[in-house]
Design an enzyme around this catalytic site. Structure first.
Site, PDB file in Angstrom:
ATOM      1  N   CYS A 131       0.721  -1.340  -0.013  1.00  0.00           N
ATOM      2  CA  CYS A 131       0.142  -0.030   0.108  1.00  0.00           C
ATOM      3  C   CYS A 131       1.023   1.256  -0.072  1.00  0.00           C
ATOM      4  CB  CYS A 131      -0.789   0.021   1.080  1.00  0.00           C
ATOM      5  SG  CYS A 131      -2.039   1.361   1.280  1.00  0.00           S
ATOM      6  N   CYS A 134      -0.346   4.021   2.245  1.00  0.00           N
ATOM      7  CA  CYS A 134      -0.260   3.979   3.653  1.00  0.00           C
ATOM      8  C   CYS A 134       1.341   4.165   4.071  1.00  0.00           C
ATOM      9  CB  CYS A 134      -0.407   2.531   4.095  1.00  0.00           C
ATOM     10  SG  CYS A 134      -2.044   1.767   3.416  1.00  0.00           S
ATOM     11  N   ASP A 135       2.172   3.688   3.315  1.00  0.00           N
ATOM     12  CA  ASP A 135       3.577   3.581   3.687  1.00  0.00           C
ATOM     13  C   ASP A 135       4.481   4.584   2.764  1.00  0.00           C
ATOM     14  OD1 ASP A 135       2.905   1.617   5.238  1.00  0.00           O
ATOM     15  OD2 ASP A 135       3.073  -0.079   3.901  1.00  0.00           O
TER      16      ASP A 135
END
Ligand code: NAP
Length: 309
Positions: A131, A134-135
């Site tokens: 992701c 997300c990261d």
């Protein structure tokens, strides 16, 4: 006993929740481990009708939940551990608690497909991720070369997003044409920070001993040549696997694990309906999942009305 239990709070589950709640059925909606579903990990959703400027995936899902709750849906954080569809009422175990329901809408979505190569599992969260939104902004990826694996819309979206943080993004695809939609493919290939690596697969992620990602081993499928590419992160975007394991042996699944849809979003068990990515290997769009959730809700409502007489 519940009228309707909905498993999943992605687009399908929350749309089913809006419809069944508006029908005064007070659905119990179970989030699973990822409240809001996969869309919460997307950046801007550009193709959901009604949002010409696009809408952040997390915000879209937050609004859907608020809309369902406004009409009386009970959204509960919980993971379904087991389900017994063999008799009525349907019985579920949710975090150790028994729940009984007359109807069930399964909108359990899909999880990320893994590469299955050495180093991938060991280095998950140490540079291997599924992701970008997300990261991607983590310090370990800043101004570093990164690798995205895949050739679909997800891979292109991830690659474009990651160009904000990285020095360059290598897009590793096993063929020499992208599967992504035309608009996404054109945008990706026009981005000077994205460097496609065609006809190639990742055979291993380095360096498990160092406890962080330092590169990937690649194999060119046309020439057989094996190379190493240095990078600080590997973003895997090679599609999804349906979350249907819980129902193996109780409901019909195809060979890839997707629920086999019966008439009217139904299954082989009366009162059990399926919707969204867990039952759709073809379209897998937010709007098609929402449409399936709507249809499943209407069918559940009709089924309950039939029970009453
Ligand atoms: P996808 O369309 O199924 O693409 C998966 C990609 O990964 C393909 O290019 C595939 O290669 C590759 N792949 C699969 N298994 C692999 C393996 N073991 N090793 C290496 N490569 C592998 O999945 P997706 O990109 O996640 O998209 C899913 C759906 O969501 C699609 O319908 C897509 O349109 C939609 N989506 C839309 C948007 C948007 O509109 N903004 C964003 C994200 C996703 P091949 O091409 O060779 O099969």
């Amino acid at each position: 006993m519940e009228n309707v239990v909905i498993i999943g709070t992605g687009c399908a589950g929350l749309t089913a929740a809006i419809y069944t709640a508006r029908a005064n059925l007070r659905p119990l909606v179970l989030t699973g481990v990822m409240p809001g579903g996969l869309l919460t990990t997307t950046s801007t959703v550009e193709n959901f009708p009604g949002f010409p400027e696009g809408i952040d995936g997390f915000e879209l899902m937050t609004r859907m939940q608020a809309q369902a709750e406004k009409f009386g849906a009970q959204v509960k954080f919980g993971t379904v551990e087991s389900v017994d569809l063999s008799k009525k009422p349907i019985r579920l175990m949710v975090d150790g608690e028994a729940v009984e329901t007359q109807t069930l809408i399964i909108a359990s979505g899909a999880g990320h497909r893994h590469l299955g190569v050495p180093g991938e599992h060991e280095l998950e969260k140490k540079g291997v991720t599924y992701c970008a939104t997300c990261d991607g902004a983590l310090p370990m990826f800043r101004n570093q070369p990164l690798v995205v694996v895949g050739g679909g819309d997800s891979a292109c979206e991830e690659a474009n997003y990651l160009t904000r943080f990285s020095s360059e993004v290598y897009l590793i695809h096993r063929r020499d044409t992208l599967r992504a939609s035309r608009i996404m493919a054109d945008r990706t290939l026009a981005n000077p920070k994205i460097k496609p690596v065609w006809d190639s697969v990742v055979t291993a992620v380095d360096d498990v001993a160092a406890g962080k990602v330092t590169g990937v081993r690649l194999k060119n499928l046309k020439t057989g040549a094996e190379t190493r590419l240095g990078c600080a992160g590997v973003f895997v975007a090679i599609g999804h696997l349906p979350n249907s394991q819980l129902f193996q042996g109780q409901l019909a699944l195809d060979e890839a694990g997707y629920f086999v849809l019966g008439r009217g979003m139904g299954t082989s068990v009366p009162g059990v309906f399926v919707a969204g990515d867990c039952a759709d290997s073809v379209y897998r769009q937010a709007i098609t999942a929402a449409g399936m959730g709507c249809a499943a809700a209407i069918e559940a409502e009709r089924y309950l009305a039939g029970l009453c007489g």
